[in-house]
Design a protein around this motif. Structure first.
Motif, PDB file in Angstrom:
ATOM      1  N   HIS A 160      -8.100  -1.650  -1.421  1.00  0.00           N
ATOM      2  CA  HIS A 160      -7.983  -1.422  -2.793  1.00  0.00           C
ATOM      3  C   HIS A 160      -6.553  -0.989  -3.366  1.00  0.00           C
ATOM      4  CE1 HIS A 160      -8.338   2.686  -0.916  1.00  0.00           C
ATOM      5  NE2 HIS A 160      -7.663   3.040  -2.110  1.00  0.00           N
ATOM      6  N   ASP A 161      -5.739  -0.685  -2.419  1.00  0.00           N
ATOM      7  CA  ASP A 161      -4.178  -0.647  -2.708  1.00  0.00           C
ATOM      8  C   ASP A 161      -3.559  -1.786  -2.793  1.00  0.00           C
ATOM      9  OD1 ASP A 161      -4.225   2.365  -2.384  1.00  0.00           O
ATOM     10  OD2 ASP A 161      -3.432   2.304  -0.583  1.00  0.00           O
ATOM     11  N   ILE A 162      -3.981  -2.970  -1.964  1.00  0.00           N
ATOM     12  CA  ILE A 162      -3.454  -4.181  -2.338  1.00  0.00           C
ATOM     13  C   ILE A 162      -4.008  -4.795  -3.527  1.00  0.00           C
ATOM     14  CG2 ILE A 162      -3.342  -6.400  -1.328  1.00  0.00           C
ATOM     15  CD1 ILE A 162      -1.749  -4.515   0.329  1.00  0.00           C
ATOM     16  N   GLU A 163      -5.244  -4.452  -3.817  1.00  0.00           N
ATOM     17  CA  GLU A 163      -5.585  -5.189  -5.195  1.00  0.00           C
ATOM     18  C   GLU A 163      -4.809  -4.519  -6.263  1.00  0.00           C
ATOM     19  OE1 GLU A 163     -10.167  -6.186  -4.438  1.00  0.00           O
ATOM     20  OE2 GLU A 163      -9.887  -4.176  -4.881  1.00  0.00           O
ATOM     21  N   ASN A 164      -4.719  -3.093  -6.393  1.00  0.00           N
ATOM     22  CA  ASN A 164      -4.097  -2.269  -7.198  1.00  0.00           C
ATOM     23  C   ASN A 164      -2.473  -3.116  -7.254  1.00  0.00           C
ATOM     24  OD1 ASN A 164      -4.315  -0.335  -9.328  1.00  0.00           O
ATOM     25  ND2 ASN A 164      -2.769   0.776  -8.132  1.00  0.00           N
ATOM     26  N   THR A 165      -2.005  -2.903  -6.476  1.00  0.00           N
ATOM     27  CA  THR A 165      -0.450  -3.518  -6.199  1.00  0.00           C
ATOM     28  C   THR A 165      -0.428  -4.902  -6.852  1.00  0.00           C
ATOM     29  OG1 THR A 165       0.137  -2.012  -4.297  1.00  0.00           O
ATOM     30  CG2 THR A 165       1.467  -4.110  -4.764  1.00  0.00           C
TER      31      THR A 165
ATOM     32  N   ARG B  96      -0.801  -4.705 -10.791  1.00  0.00           N
ATOM     33  CA  ARG B  96       0.058  -4.168 -11.376  1.00  0.00           C
ATOM     34  C   ARG B  96       1.389  -5.099 -11.407  1.00  0.00           C
ATOM     35  NH1 ARG B  96      -2.139  -0.552 -14.496  1.00  0.00           N
ATOM     36  NH2 ARG B  96      -2.940   1.262 -13.380  1.00  0.00           N
ATOM     37  N   ILE B  97       1.747  -5.841 -10.400  1.00  0.00           N
ATOM     38  CA  ILE B  97       2.938  -6.581 -10.323  1.00  0.00           C
ATOM     39  C   ILE B  97       2.887  -8.004 -11.228  1.00  0.00           C
ATOM     40  CG2 ILE B  97       4.290  -8.116  -8.968  1.00  0.00           C
ATOM     41  CD1 ILE B  97       3.900  -6.197  -6.543  1.00  0.00           C
ATOM     42  N   VAL B  98       1.457  -8.473 -11.106  1.00  0.00           N
ATOM     43  CA  VAL B  98       1.149  -9.601 -12.329  1.00  0.00           C
ATOM     44  C   VAL B  98       1.250  -9.109 -13.624  1.00  0.00           C
ATOM     45  CG1 VAL B  98      -0.587 -11.245 -12.819  1.00  0.00           C
ATOM     46  CG2 VAL B  98      -0.171 -10.834 -10.606  1.00  0.00           C
ATOM     47  N   GLN B  99       0.717  -7.796 -13.923  1.00  0.00           N
ATOM     48  CA  GLN B  99       0.652  -7.301 -15.192  1.00  0.00           C
ATOM     49  C   GLN B  99       2.208  -6.969 -15.588  1.00  0.00           C
ATOM     50  OE1 GLN B  99      -0.402  -2.929 -15.416  1.00  0.00           O
ATOM     51  NE2 GLN B  99      -1.489  -3.429 -16.948  1.00  0.00           N
TER      52      GLN B  99
END
Length: 485
Positions: free
Chosen positions: A381-386, A389-392
């Motif tokens: 889930h940390d990878i998904e969130n990272t 956020r970067i794409v965002q």
């Protein structure tokens, strides 16, 4: 004390040899001798070692000219003296030109010891000269072999700073051969500024007669700038001082050092930013919990105490309590959204990214293109969130600054690596300037994205130039390598 002397006599009259031996003994020599009067005998005799050859000029079966030729054929280091009963001046000149060291008549036999002593001394000088010349040739051969094989450029210039010698590495640097460069000056092969600097350094070396170390940028044959460590030094030649030099290409080392220093500075900035971001997030949560959730819960507590005192569920207290609970739920939901978008749990990373890119592009009036392949491994889930956020942040920056018509986002997975490409066709930017601004603290856009990738063990590369758009290439592990702490 007599001086040992090995003499080979070329003479058909043994009586004459005995006379010459007697004169040599009177002159302080102790001769060990042999007499020959034919070519084959002399060839056989020359297999031994002799200090000097003394020959008659003319014999029935042999001659001094023939004997001299045999001596020169086998070794040209033995002194050769002609002692003859009769020899003309013209003949004497010819035999001296042929290689004889001296000649005189048998009537002047008393001169023999002096002539022999002189020729032995001269022969020793000639041997030393030959040895020195041979050593010099060998040294020169080794020098040229060494410099030809040396990978670093080397050169020697005259007092006018024109090239007297260059090794293959030096000429190849400028796309020439060594012969091409001989006689040229630096102005013939370098730009004006580089040539002026090189000649100023060479002149300083000649004037001070001391070596000099510099680091200079010189363009090679392909017009690539090369950072060269130079050492210049004076050398002597025939009483003249020449300017010599060696160079070493340190471009890669200098650039690597520069990149390392920038990376260390960036790492230091990242560490500072991590603490700053953590503190900001904590302050945001603390403020939200204290100012919003805390105050709402306090109001709810007052309402509940009022209901308890009155014992009645009628009136505004109950409805106010319901409204407060709804507000608290909204506040908690807002805080949780800041920590992790709920779409990731409900829809997954791919669907969340697709929805985000398409919605943001449509609202901004640009074309958004999203491409992905199925994820074969479940992401932490940390990878998904990272990743989100970067794409965002990347898409937000594109819409704010790039003036792009198209945005492309591509997601793929290979084994334990998640690859994400975010690209636009906008105006682009100067990457070095942007990094410098990030390191100096005047802009944090790139730094924010890079720090998110680094914190989970990933990498982020950026390709951009003014007028050529931007591409961000993100590589993330499926499981964080380094967790937030």
């Amino acid at each position: 004390m007599s001086i040992p002397l090995r003499v080979l006599f070329v003479e058909d009259m043994e009586e004459d040899v005995i006379l010459m031996v007697r004169e040599l003994k009177r002159g302080g020599f102790e001769p060990a001798w042999q007499r020959v009067d034919t070519g084959p005998d002399m060839e056989a005799a020359l297999r031994d070692k002799w200090d000097i050859v003394i020959s008659d000029y003319s014999m029935p079966m042999f001659s001094a000219v023939d004997a001299l030729e045999l001596v020169k054929r086998q070794t040209d280091q033995i002194p050769f003296i002609i002692v003859s009963g009769a020899i003309g001046e013209q003949t004497a000149v010819e035999v001296m030109k042929a290689g004889a060291q001296d000649y005189f008549l048998k009537s002047a036999i008393t001169r023999l010891p002096i002539a022999v002593e002189r020729e032995l001394r001269d022969a020793q000088v000639r041997r030393k000269q030959r040895a020195s010349a041979a050593a010099l040739r060998e040294m020169q051969a080794r020098f040229y072999a060494f410099m030809s094989a040396a990978p670093m450029p080397a050169w020697i210039k005259d007092a006018d700073l024109r090239y007297l010698y260059v090794n293959p590495a030096q000429s190849a640097f400028f796309g020439m051969t060594p012969n091409d460069m001989i006689g040229l000056s630096d102005y013939d092969i370098m730009s004006g500024g580089a040539a002026q600097n090189a000649q100023a350094c060479d002149r300083k070396v000649l004037d001070s007669n001391r070596e000099m170390h510099t680091q200079e940028t010189v363009f090679d044959a392909d017009h690539n700038p090369k950072i060269m460590d130079m050492v210049r030094f004076p050398i002597g030649s025939d009483g003249k001082i020449l300017a010599a030099g060696l160079a070493m290409d340190v471009t890669e080392r200098v650039n690597s050092q520069k990149e390392l220093e920038e990376a260390m500075q960036r790492q230091k900035m990242l560490a500072s930013r991590v603490i700053e971001v953590q503190e900001r997030e904590r302050q945001h949560l603390a403020r939200g919990l204290h100012d919003d959730v805390g105050q709402s819960l306090t109001a709810l507590k007052i309402n509940l105490e009022t209901i308890k005192k009155t014992g009645s569920l009628e009136g505004p207290s109950l409805q106010n309590g319901i409204d407060i609970v709804a507000a608290v739920l909204s506040q908690v939901r807002s805080l949780s959204l800041d920590l992790r978008p709920p779409q990731l749990d409900n829809l997954g990373l791919i669907a969340t990214l697709r929805s985000y890119v398409e919605n943001k592009s449509t609202l901004a009036g640009v074309k958004g293109w999203f491409e992905s392949s199925p994820l074969s491994v479940e992401l932490h889930h940390d990878i998904e969130n990272t990743c989100f956020r970067i794409v965002q942040e990347a898409v937000t920056n594109i819409l704010r600054h790039a003036q792009a018509d198209n945005i492309w986002v591509k997601v793929s997975q290979r084994q334990d690596q998640l690859s994400v490409s975010i690209r636009d066709d906008g105006k682009g930017f100067d990457l070095e300037k942007a990094r410098s601004n990030a390191i100096s603290g005047t802009s944090f856009g790139l730094l924010n994205m890079e720090e998110r990738a680094v914190l989970v063990g990933g990498t982020m590369d950026i390709i951009s130039a003014p007028g050529k758009g931007v591409e961000i290439i993100l590589q993330l592990p499926v499981t964080p390598v380094m967790r937030r702490g």
